[in-house]
Design an enzyme around this catalytic site. Structure first.
Site, PDB file in Angstrom:
ATOM      1  CB  SER A  67      60.618 -38.859   4.542  1.00 14.28           C
ATOM      2  OG  SER A  67      61.275 -39.257   3.354  1.00 14.28           O
ATOM      3  CE  LYS A  87      60.744 -42.850  13.046  1.00 11.70           C
ATOM      4  NZ  LYS A  87      61.444 -44.138  13.251  1.00 11.70           N
ATOM      5  CG  ASP A 182      63.905 -51.352   7.721  1.00  8.60           C
ATOM      6  OD1 ASP A 182      64.283 -51.885   6.660  1.00  8.60           O
ATOM      7  OD2 ASP A 182      63.278 -50.270   7.741  1.00  8.60           O
TER       8      ASP A 182
END
Length: 316
Positions: A67, A87, A182
């Site tokens: 998640s 996804k 990220d």
């Protein structure tokens, strides 16, 4: 006698190089078993919404494998027997629409062996999903923090070289530089041969021509964000370099950036420790984590330095 000394000297130089050559051949062989190229997106594949529901048993919780901020990832098996990862974006979040569009835009033009491969996308009014190649060994995060898994030094270094190669491509091998934004262990996925693939481009940024940085209000994961990114929203490829340095430290210490309180952070903690085996790797990591973006190293140099360290490990 002199002849023997010369021969030994030559051996000391060429044996490590031979080891590295064989290692690279082995790794490439694992990556390209029967494949002429390695496209990140296979645009000819079409999978319908109903096929995805069948493959994932209607997105059942038993098939949930991950998640994130904008949705969930499920394992699925197509009728052909092919395992996939689906996804699914949470469309109740406004940011999820943008994240889906960003990943589609970015991944459509990327081709590299160490980037997650997207088979296709599936989209309608109520459903947005990316169909990804399934990574059977899960994430680097799982291997770092689970008591049931273990990575030796060579495996850790090999994985981080894979990630460095992916970033080198994003920063220097694309027509327009791509900033991942990220980087963290949960976004590094491992295939059946433990080859690393960088994933999750939901907040990545494309730098236009003649641009070296840009401003954004999107924040990445706390602990991995470069100072200029967190304070001013200024994003450049050097932000990825900083995040990579933090992740390199984390991979060899098994300490999360969030494990520290107050003024003590992961960089400072490492400076207080003395490790003979990985001291060279720590130096590379710290070169990535310099506060000033201008003084940080680049991913081309990182790849070169880590490959030299791998030569030393293979020669032992």
């Amino acid at each position: 006698m002199k002849h023997c000394v010369v021969c030994q000297g030559i051996a000391l130089v060429f044996v490590p190089i031979a080891f590295l050559f064989l290692w690279i051949r082995y790794r490439r062989g694992k990556r390209f078993p029967q494949r002429a190229d390695s496209l990140s997106i296979v645009t000819t594949e079409r999978i319908s919404y109903y096929e995805l529901l069948q493959a994932t048993d209607s997105l059942s919780e038993s098939n949930l494998i991950g998640s994130g901020s904008f949705g969930y990832v499920y394992k699925g098996v197509l009728r052909s027997g092919t395992a996939i990862a689906v996804k699914v974006f949470n469309l109740q979040l406004e940011e999820a629409f943008k994240s889906f569009d960003t990943e589609c835009e970015v991944l459509r033009s990327l081709r590299h062996r160490n980037l997650v491969k997207v088979i296709t996308s599936c989209s309608n009014l109520d459903f947005n999903a990316l169909v990804l190649e399934y990574m059977s060994n899960g994430s680097l995060d799982k291997y770092l923090y689970s008591h049931n898994y273990f990575l030796d030094i060579r495996q850790r270094l090999s994985i981080m070289i894979d990630v460095a190669c992916a970033l080198e491509y994003l920063h220097h091998g694309c027509s327009s530089p791509v900033i991942h934004c990220d980087l963290k262990p949960s976004n590094v996925l491992l295939d059946e041969d433990m080859v690393a693939h960088l994933s999750d481009f939901g907040i990545s940024k494309l730098l236009g021509e003649d641009k070296s940085d840009l401003y954004t209000k999107t924040l990445a994961t706390f602990g991995y964000i470069a100072p200029e990114y967190g304070l001013d929203g200024l994003v450049s490829v050097k932000c990825d370099v900083y995040s990579y340095g933090i992740m390199l430290l984390e991979t060899f210490t098994r300490r999360k950036p969030s494990d520290f309180e107050g003024d003590l952070n992961l960089k400072q903690w490492r400076l207080q420790k003395k490790l003979d085996v990985v001291s060279s790797i720590m130096k590379v990591a710290l070169d990535c984590c310099v506060e000033s973006p201008a003084r940080r190293t680049n991913m081309k140099d990182v790849v070169g330095m880590l490959q030299k360290i791998m030569i030393q490990l293979l020669a032992r």
